[in-house]
Design an enzyme around this catalytic site. Structure first.
Site, short mmCIF file in Angstrom:
data_model
loop_
_atom_site.label_atom_id
_atom_site.label_comp_id
_atom_site.label_asym_id
_atom_site.label_seq_id
_atom_site.Cartn_x
_atom_site.Cartn_y
_atom_site.Cartn_z
CB THR A 26 -0.91 -0.02 1.25
OG1 THR A 26 -1.84 -1.09 1.08
CG2 THR A 26 -1.65 1.29 1.44
CD GLN A 100 -3.05 -7.91 -0.96
OE1 GLN A 100 -2.81 -6.73 -0.71
NE2 GLN A 100 -2.59 -8.90 -0.22
CG ASN A 184 -1.12 -8.51 6.61
OD1 ASN A 184 -0.60 -9.46 7.17
ND2 ASN A 184 -0.57 -7.92 5.55
N GLY A 328 8.98 -7.17 0.17
CA GLY A 328 8.19 -5.95 0.32
C GLY A 328 9.08 -4.73 0.34
NE ARG A 329 9.95 -4.36 5.71
CZ ARG A 329 10.09 -4.93 6.89
NH1 ARG A 329 10.18 -4.17 7.97
NH2 ARG A 329 10.16 -6.24 7.02
C1 LIG Z 1 4.51 0.25 3.24
C2 LIG Z 1 3.93 -1.13 3.34
C3 LIG Z 1 2.70 -1.39 2.78
C4 LIG Z 1 2.15 -2.69 2.81
N1 LIG Z 1 0.96 -2.93 2.19
C5 LIG Z 1 0.47 -4.19 2.13
C6 LIG Z 1 -0.69 -4.48 1.36
O1 LIG Z 1 -1.28 -3.61 0.69
N2 LIG Z 1 -1.14 -5.75 1.37
C7 LIG Z 1 -0.51 -6.75 2.08
O2 LIG Z 1 -0.97 -7.90 2.06
N3 LIG Z 1 0.61 -6.50 2.79
C8 LIG Z 1 1.13 -5.26 2.80
N4 LIG Z 1 2.31 -5.01 3.46
C9 LIG Z 1 3.08 -6.15 3.99
C10 LIG Z 1 4.12 -6.61 2.94
O3 LIG Z 1 3.49 -7.20 1.81
C11 LIG Z 1 5.12 -7.64 3.52
O4 LIG Z 1 4.41 -8.75 3.99
C12 LIG Z 1 5.96 -7.03 4.65
O5 LIG Z 1 6.53 -5.80 4.24
C13 LIG Z 1 7.10 -7.98 5.05
O6 LIG Z 1 7.96 -8.25 3.96
P1 LIG Z 1 9.42 -7.52 3.84
O7 LIG Z 1 10.17 -7.90 5.09
O8 LIG Z 1 10.02 -8.13 2.59
O9 LIG Z 1 9.18 -6.06 3.74
C14 LIG Z 1 2.86 -3.73 3.47
C15 LIG Z 1 4.10 -3.45 4.07
C16 LIG Z 1 4.64 -2.18 3.99
C17 LIG Z 1 6.01 -1.93 4.59
#
Ligand SMILES: Cc1cc2nc3c(=O)[nH]c(=O)nc-3n(C[C@H](O)[C@H](O)[C@H](O)COP(=O)(O)O)c2cc1C
Length: 387
Positions: A26, A100, A184, A328-329
């Site tokens: 997001t 999604q 989530n 993600g990040r």
């Molecule tokens: C800024 C931000 C926005 C996110 N938005 C979503 C989202 O829209 N849908 C979702 O399922 N998870 C969302 N997440 C969770 C990520 O998809 C992911 O599970 C989480 O960042 C952990 O992965 P990473 O360690 O590779 O960042 C979001 C995370 C962040 C940091």
């Protein structure tokens, strides 16, 4: 052949050029009014098309499904046209993109709801925390969550239809498939977990009942899209958005087993072993065990996400613990993440201050390696600012 993060992978009709997936993120930057994807958003996704697969940011299936300011929808003509631009840009850059599909349930506020109504949920239980809305002047504001309205049993078929229509809209916009967001702490997760579901009808109580709505949604969406274009995201043991379940092993074991019968494109699990949202170095043993159990019960493609580094991702794929790894990040800050991981280059650090809302800054101006090395110039962002 050694399995690798950099090897191809088939899901349904698609060949992914590597096993690195851009996780749903997001970013709250849709065009206003109307929560419409714009050229800026299309540019952002196309920049990241070297991922084997992109999963879009969570996208609300109706106004009732919206929980944060400025997130995009997929229920109006203008939104469908906006997404068409995104899908075309990603395809032109040789990428694949699933959408999604999102209904936030209780993680909303009357300020975002049709006619200022209460948000809906399985049960009338308020989450702790604050909603992210805009005030009368259009400025962002945090306000306390309210007690949601419990959905009537006879409203649920219409809710399933919202998902089906949104999936049809996504495909008609040219997206390659959809991911049902059941993670989530949003609506479908609220039905799954015992802490948020205290219903006494066929959708509450036993695990079978709490999983019923998710399975109805997935089956109905698979009927219109083809099951091999449908993924599902879950977050066992998740606590984000004030969640909890009395027996996550039994709940998610059942969910994995039932989803296994549906021949899906993939099951996407927010891995609790490294803290899901946060990154913890020492793996949580209960999280590790739940992931192994899901791998055993779900025979199809398993995608994992949450705190993965290159090393951890390679290890998971080589040890057959996962088939695909979502980042993600790292993808926020590195548009060319696959190239950086492949060459062992250093990674840009994500700036949390620009995660949600705003424009170009912290969205499309993270440099690629080539830009960093001066081999390529920076794009003209002024065209994108104009939207
Ligand atoms: C800024 C931000 C926005 C996110 N938005 C979503 C989202 O829209 N849908 C979702 O399922 N998870 C969302 N997440 C969770 C990520 O998809 C992911 O599970 C989480 O960042 C952990 O992965 P990473 O360690 O590779 O960042 C979001 C995370 C962040 C940091």
């Amino acid at each position: 052949m050694t399995l690798s993060l950099f090897s191809r992978y088939e899901i349904g009709p698609y060949t992914l050029k590597n096993r690195m997936v851009m996780a749903p993120l997001t970013r709250s930057r849709s065009k206003q009014p109307g929560n419409i994807p714009s050229r800026l958003n299309a540019f952002y996704y196309a920049q990241r098309a070297s991922a084997g697969l992109i999963i879009t940011e969570a996208t609300q299936i109706s106004q009732q499904g919206q929980g944060y300011a400025w997130t995009p929808g997929i229920y109006t003509e203008e939104q469908i046209e906006g997404w068409r631009l995104v899908a075309e840009s990603v395809h032109d850059a040789d990428g694949l993109i699933f959408m999604q599909l999102w209904h936030v349930g209780r993680i909303s506020h009357p300020a975002l709801q049709p006619k200022g109504a209460l948000p809906v949920a399985p049960s009338a239980i308020a989450p702790t925390g604050m909603a992210f809305v805009t005030n009368a002047k259009g400025e962002p504001e945090f306000v306390p969550f309210v007690v949601p309205r419990a959905l009537e049993t006879d409203e649920l078929p219409a809710l399933v239809k919202q998902y089906v229509q949104a999936a049809k809209n996504a495909l008609s916009a040219g997206l390659d498939g959809v991911e049902i967001h059941a993670a989530n702490g949003y609506l479908l997760d609220q039905f799954l977990n015992s802490s948020t579901n205290q219903r006494t009808d066929a959708y509450g109580g036993s695990i079978e009942n709490r999983a019923r709505l998710l399975l109805e949604v997935v089956e109905a969406v698979a009927r219109v899209c083809g099951s091999d274009r449908v993924g599902v995201r879950i977050s066992p043991m998740g606590t984000f958005n004030d969640m909890g379940d009395e027996n996550p092993e039994a709940l998610f074991g059942y969910v994995a087993e039932k989803l296994n019968e549906l021949d899906l494109a993939y099951l996407h699990v927010v891995d609790p072993s490294h803290g899901g949202h946060q990154t913890t170095e020492t793996p949580d043993s209960r999280g590790v065990a739940i992931m192994a159990m899901i791998r055993e019960r779900f025979a199809g493609t398993l995608m994992v996400c949450g705190g993965y580094t290159l090393e951890r991702a390679q290890e998971s794929i080589q040890n057959h613990q996962a088939d695909l790894v979502a980042f993600g990040r790292p993808f926020i800050a590195n548009p060319d993440l696959p190239e950086r991981l492949r060459t062992g280059a250093s990674l840009n650090e994500p700036d949390q201050a620009t995660f949600y809302g705003g424009g170009v800054a912290g969205y499309v101006d993270y440099p690629t390696l080539k830009q960093q090395n001066g081999e390529e110039g920076l794009p003209d962002f002024s065209v994108l600012e104009a939207n």
